[in-house]
Design an enzyme around this catalytic site. Structure first.
Site, PDB file in Angstrom:
ATOM      1  N   LYS C  75       0.850  -1.197   0.000  1.00  0.00           N
ATOM      2  CA  LYS C  75       0.000   0.000   0.000  1.00  0.00           C
ATOM      3  C   LYS C  75       0.887   1.250   0.000  1.00  0.00           C
ATOM      4  O   LYS C  75       1.936   1.277   0.649  1.00  0.00           O
ATOM      5  CB  LYS C  75      -0.896  -0.008   1.245  1.00  0.00           C
ATOM      6  CG  LYS C  75      -1.968   1.081   1.251  1.00  0.00           C
ATOM      7  CD  LYS C  75      -2.879   0.940   2.470  1.00  0.00           C
ATOM      8  CE  LYS C  75      -3.935   2.030   2.524  1.00  0.00           C
ATOM      9  NZ  LYS C  75      -4.816   1.895   3.698  1.00  0.00           N
ATOM     10  N   SER C 150      -9.656   2.122   2.795  1.00  0.00           N
ATOM     11  CA  SER C 150      -8.735   2.796   1.923  1.00  0.00           C
ATOM     12  C   SER C 150      -7.737   1.911   1.187  1.00  0.00           C
ATOM     13  O   SER C 150      -7.172   2.338   0.190  1.00  0.00           O
ATOM     14  CB  SER C 150      -7.956   3.829   2.736  1.00  0.00           C
ATOM     15  OG  SER C 150      -7.154   3.191   3.710  1.00  0.00           O
ATOM     16  N   SER C 174      -9.910  -0.212   7.001  1.00  0.00           N
ATOM     17  CA  SER C 174      -9.341  -0.054   5.653  1.00  0.00           C
ATOM     18  C   SER C 174      -8.687  -1.290   5.053  1.00  0.00           C
ATOM     19  O   SER C 174      -8.343  -1.293   3.878  1.00  0.00           O
ATOM     20  CB  SER C 174      -8.327   1.096   5.643  1.00  0.00           C
ATOM     21  OG  SER C 174      -9.009   2.330   5.638  1.00  0.00           O
TER      22      SER C 174
END
Lengths: 473, 98, 489
Positions: C75, C150, C174
């Site tokens: 990420k 996210s 997330s």
């Protein structure tokens, strides 16, 4: 004089004498090349996290103990948020809710004039970056960013500039002796902010804060000037505003920096990156046990050893000498002699050569040798001067130096008697004066003996022999 | 209760956050920030709670770091990421000195 | 085209050991798949040159662990040395970190190969990945739908089989929520399990890095690789080494599971609630005790989360000022300009809203009214969970209230992002471990996820339950949006 009473409270920031910064492992050093003592944390790089410096916590704890504080055994840190280029994270990590020490005091003045200035709290925080300013731009050096600080906050207990200065001198001495900080105001390792208000009643007046005063003397001036300024305003019927001012060295006055914003603008909240810091009983006890000897204890120790008040005062003003003399506290020596020696000839030598005692060869053992030689009359207060420099600069012992310098100490009784007889013969009037009960005559005759022997005579021996010879006349 | 913040309120929070906003944004935020603030206001409905604060989920006390220098970086490593430098210093518009 | 990346980790490992394939084959296949699925927009930055170099270097190395040579996606809020890390923000669009996050070092120590940096919501603020400065990723089960957020890009990379493994971060769901929307396994470990050093902070007391994988076993393997005390992170916790796969073959009979009534209330879509009830029945057949319980404060979690997350974020993001790195407004007249305009232009809408509200919540007396009080109630939530875990091994419920919805829906509703995560947020408040596993599909064939919440540091037990369910359900979880088998209603 004015009917207004002054009320003064003081906040002192002190940089701690650690190897590394408070929350990063970059070196804590003054005067290095710009931006050379930095880690990624000191530039607030995304993803970096704080760690807590054991050395800094220990020194802060020591300071808190030296200021007679109650210790918070479980601490958290807090974030104080504001935007400024010298504050890389956009917040300063400090202790707002759980300061390391609370409810302490510093005692100022002596005996019946002594007074306790209460310490509200002492907390740990971090310094900001250093900035220099030109017309259009400012330039930042992050070497200082994150250096460990303690902030020491008093209650508004001082009522005059004199008290404020006494407090600061005492505080500075305490922190120096606790070996917590250099306390160099000129280098910024100790900084004072002063809160001043005046009032005719018990109710305190509106206070103003004066920031960044660069010397203790200026703190006194600033307080008096600010009190006068406030008084003039009040006399004109003008209300004092809560504001921050700065002391201007050149004009010797305080200048408005900013009016306090209403309410708390710093958005304090607990620092989530640092869980609970617990100070164990053992850690606190060890820190107490390892506390260097503080000024009041030193004074007591010196008094016990008959060091004169004036010498005690001088020793306390010279920590290296005081530390040195402390090496001898367990020895059976004449501290009057030692303190005179250190504060006299040795200090003169150190001052002249800009050296520290540690730069010389006056180890404890060599110092003891010197003291013994003095006691035994091998050397005298006079001719010690002739060998002292060499004694400090080389590793030669007393006997060797005496020989090298051609100094012979007259311990030879027969030789002394011969000299004394000679002097008695040549000073009949003094002899007569002696017999008429004038003590001064002895002093004069002793002087003559020392002169004749170029100071090499052991005064005690000479005195004894002189008295004996005089009785025979 | 209105369903919008005032312009002044929006400008105040924008100032706290040091974020510039233009007129169109002010209008948008008058509504959006109000919605968020109404939501967080629901905390006022909670009246029965303990006073212990949970600052972090970590219950363990921390270990302190030895006071030994390490991880120091050279300025040359970070220079490329810095918008404005002058020699080894970081340059900013003049800091209005109080 | 080769299909080695569809094999299980153990199968790949065998082939690597036998020299049947090389790490380079895996890396090339991964980049091929990314190229073929470009429209999914899973990655912000690819690490192609370096990944190929790394793979070649591994050719001669001994295959020393199961994750050796496996491509992994990271990420883009986890910093990677010399590899651009943007947080999906204009603020960091050109930011090249000069150090590796601690998890990245661990990934490298196990010889996994970093393929690239995945798309996400800007600074991890959002629940759809649509706040990304680099445009939203698409859900591989239906291109019109959100991937969730996210960690949307990481979810897409794993779900569409671009990489078998990915790292995400979870502040308020997330990892778990996008895992649910894309039909993969996502674990938010206990707060403190994984070092946050090098994770660009959103809300420090909530953020936690975790593994996102195709199946439960891979997930446990990846968690094995990334946990551990880190001297750089005071919030990382010292625990004895353990193998998170160790209970996986063990019987779940006798386990006690709680389902909070709030998790199956009218806030959740009916077909999802039904799926949870189905799972409950399955578990009962396995000899598991399942009780429906009341767990106080769950309905307050979103409010608390907003206060704590936005408050902390407003402080964590203060460092982005255009002075030391990142976007800097270059026509500034003065210092105020530098702050105000760098932040105005560098941050997107969602981020600005949260920073503003967060600043407000901490200002003056508000700090007491909102923030301090939120921390007090947060402590009560923990106590309430503790009571539940005194009686039950685990808590389950749905991960999300709906399946993945359409891109662009409800974009202007500032509350939407929070409400999407209503079921997963309580876990972050308490710092507990939580995971998503796929348990079925909706009528429109979008994945439905089950949320498993464990007691502190009991991830191994969660994997035990999850792997048993996985084994019973035997779902086919490879999306195939290309072949038009999936229709939007």
């Amino acid at each position: 004089m004015s009917d207004y009473k002054k009320t003064v409270g003081i906040e002192v920031h002190c940089e701690l004498k650690t190897n590394t910064k408070m929350f990063s492992s970059a070196a804590n050093a003054y005067g290095d090349e710009a931006n050379s003592n930095i880690t990624l944390l000191d530039l607030a790089y995304p993803g970096t996290l704080p760690t807590v410096n054991y050395g800094a916590v220990m020194l802060a704890l020591r300071a808190a103990l030296a200021l007679n504080c109650e210790i918070n055994e479980d601490m958290f840190f807090d974030r104080k948020n504001y935007f400024y280029p010298d504050l890389p994270k956009g917040y300063q990590i400090t202790q707002a809710r759980t300061p390391i020490g609370i409810n302490g005091y510093v005692e100022i003045g002596e005996d019946e004039n002594s007074k306790k200035i209460r310490i509200h709290d002492i907390h740990i925080e971090e310094d900001t970056a250093k900035s220099v300013h030109q017309t259009d731009h400012s330039y930042l050096d992050f070497n200082r960013a994150g250096v460990p600080l303690i902030e020491i906050v008093t209650e508004p207990d001082m009522t005059s500039s004199d008290e404020a200065m006494l407090y600061l001198e005492k505080l500075r001495q305490l922190l120096l002796y606790a070996d917590v900080s250099d306390c160099k105001m000129e280098e910024g390792s100790m900084r004072c902010d002063v809160n001043v208000s005046i009032s005719k009643t018990e109710q305190l007046g509106t206070r103003t804060e004066i920031k960044n005063i660069s010397s203790i003397r200026n703190v006194g001036i600033a307080i008096d000037k600010e009190a006068t300024r406030q008084e003039e305003l009040l006399n004109q019927g003008i209300v004092i505003q809560e504001e921050t001012r700065r002391f201007d060295d050149v004009s010797g006055t305080t200048i408005l920096m900013r009016v306090k914003e209403i309410g708390n603008d710093y958005r304090y909240f607990p620092e989530p990156d640092i869980p609970k810091l617990h100070l164990s009983k053992e850690f606190i006890r060890d820190t107490k046990d390892n506390m260097p000897m503080l000024p009041d204890d030193r004074i007591e120790a010196y008094k016990k050893r008959n060091i004169s008040d004036i010498n005690i005062k001088k020793l306390l003003q010279n920590k290296p000498l005081s530390d040195y003399i402390n090496l001898f506290l367990d020895e059976d020596i004449d501290f009057v002699v030692l303190s005179n020696l250190l504060l006299g000839d040795i200090s003169a030598y150190l001052n002249r050569t800009m050296k520290d005692l540690t730069d010389t060869n006056l180890s404890k053992t060599r110092c003891l040798e010197l003291l013994t030689s003095l006691k035994e009359g091998k050397i005298t207060n006079k001719n010690i001067k002739d060998i002292l420099i060499d004694y400090l600069e080389t590793t030669k012992d007393v006997d060797t130096l005496l020989k090298e310098k051609g100094i012979e100490n007259i311990n030879d009784t027969e030789l002394l008697i011969k000299i004394i007889k000679n002097i008695i013969e040549n000073n009949p009037e003094s002899v007569e004066a002696y017999h008429n009960g004038h003590d001064r005559a002895i002093k004069y005759l002793m002087g003559q003996i020392m002169k004749e022997t170029k100071g090499a005579a052991n005064p005690a021996v000479a005195n004894k022999l002189l008295q004996e010879e005089l009785k025979k006349v | 209760m209105t369903d919008k913040l005032s312009r002044e309120e929006v400008l105040h929070v924008a100032h706290l956050a040091r974020i510039n906003i233009n007129d169109a944004e002010i209008e948008k935020y008058r509504v959006q920030l109000k919605e968020l603030l109404d939501e967080v206001d629901k905390i006022k409905d909670v009246t029965n709670y303990d006073k212990d604060m949970m600052i972090t989920p970590v219950k363990e006390e921390i270990k302190m770091r030895p006071d030994v220098e390490k991880d120091t970086i050279s300025f040359s490593l970070v220079r490329d990421n810095i918008p404005h430098t002058s020699g080894n210093l970081i340059e900013v518009p003049v800091m209005i000195h109080e | 085209m080769s299909k080695y990346l569809d094999l299980s980790i153990t199968e790949i490992n065998e082939k690597l050991k036998n020299k049947e394939i090389s790490p380079l084959d895996l890396v090339m296949e991964s980049f091929d798949r990314i190229e073929q699925n470009k429209e999914l927009n899973a990655f912000i930055t690819l690490n192609k040159e370096q990944a190929i170099k790394d793979a070649k270097e591994l050719e001669m190395a001994e295959v020393d662990n199961l994750l050796f040579g496996i491509p992994i996606a990271i990420k883009d809020n986890i910093v990677t040395k010399d590899l651009r890390t943007t947080c999906a923000s204009k603020m960091l669009a050109n930011f090249v970190p000069i150090y590796n996050a601690s998890v990245v070092e661990k990934i490298k120590n196990k010889h996994m190969i970093i393929i690239g940096k995945t798309n996400m919501d800007e600074f991890a603020m959002g629940s759809t990945s649509q706040t990304s400065y680099f445009k939203a990723p698409h859900n591989p089960w239906n291109l019109k739908r959100i991937a969730g957020g996210s960690s949307g890009g990481s979810a897409v990379a794993v779900s569409s089989r671009m990489t078998p493994l990915a790292l995400g971060s979870d502040t308020g769901g997330s990892i778990r929520q996008p895992a649910s929307y894309t039909g993969i396994v996502g674990m938010k470990p206990t707060y403190g399990r994984v070092s946050r050093y090098g994770l660009i902070a959103f809300a420090s007391s909530l953020d936690q890095i975790g593994p996102m994988t195709r199946n439960v076993y891979d997930n446990a393997l990846l968690l094995n690789a990334i946990v551990g005390k880190d001297e750089h992170d005071l919030t990382s916790v010292d625990k004895e080494d353990e193998d998170f796969t160790r209970f996986m073959k063990q019987d779940i009979k006798g386990m006690k599971i709680a389902i909070p009534n709030y998790f199956v209330s009218e806030i959740v879509d009916k077909e999802i609630v039904e799926k949870v009830h189905d799972v409950a029945s399955l578990l009962e057949k396995e000899g598991v005790q399942v009780d429906y319980v009341d767990l106080p404060y769950l309905d307050k979690s979103v409010t608390l989360y907003q206060i704590i997350a936005m408050g902390e974020a407003s402080s964590n993001l203060a460092r982005f000022d255009g002075i030391r790195y990142g976007y800097s407004y270059d026509k500034c007249q003065n210092l105020d300009d530098l702050y105000l305009k760098s932040r105005q232009e560098g941050f997107g809408d969602e981020v600005k809203r949260r920073i503003m509200v967060g600043s407000y919540l901490l200002s003056g007396e508000n700090a007491k009214t909102y923030y301090d009080k939120a921390l007090m109630i947060r402590d009560d939530i923990c106590k309430s969970f503790a009571k539940c875990f005194a009686k039950y091994d685990m808590i389950i419920g749905p991960t999300t209230t709906t399946v993945a919805y359409n891109l662009g829906e409800d974009m202007d509703n500032p509350l939407k992002a929070f409400l999407d995560d209503v079921l997963v947020i309580p876990v972050n408040m308490a710092g507990l471990p939580g995971m998503n596993i796929p348990v079925g599909f909706s009528r429109d064939h979008m994945p439905i996820g089950l949320h498993i919440i464990g007691n502190y540091f009991e991830e191994a037990k969660m994997y035990q339950l999850a792997s048993r369910l996985e084994e019973i359900l035997k779902l086919s979880l490879q999306p195939n949006y290309r072949e038009g088998g999936i229709k939007d209603e």
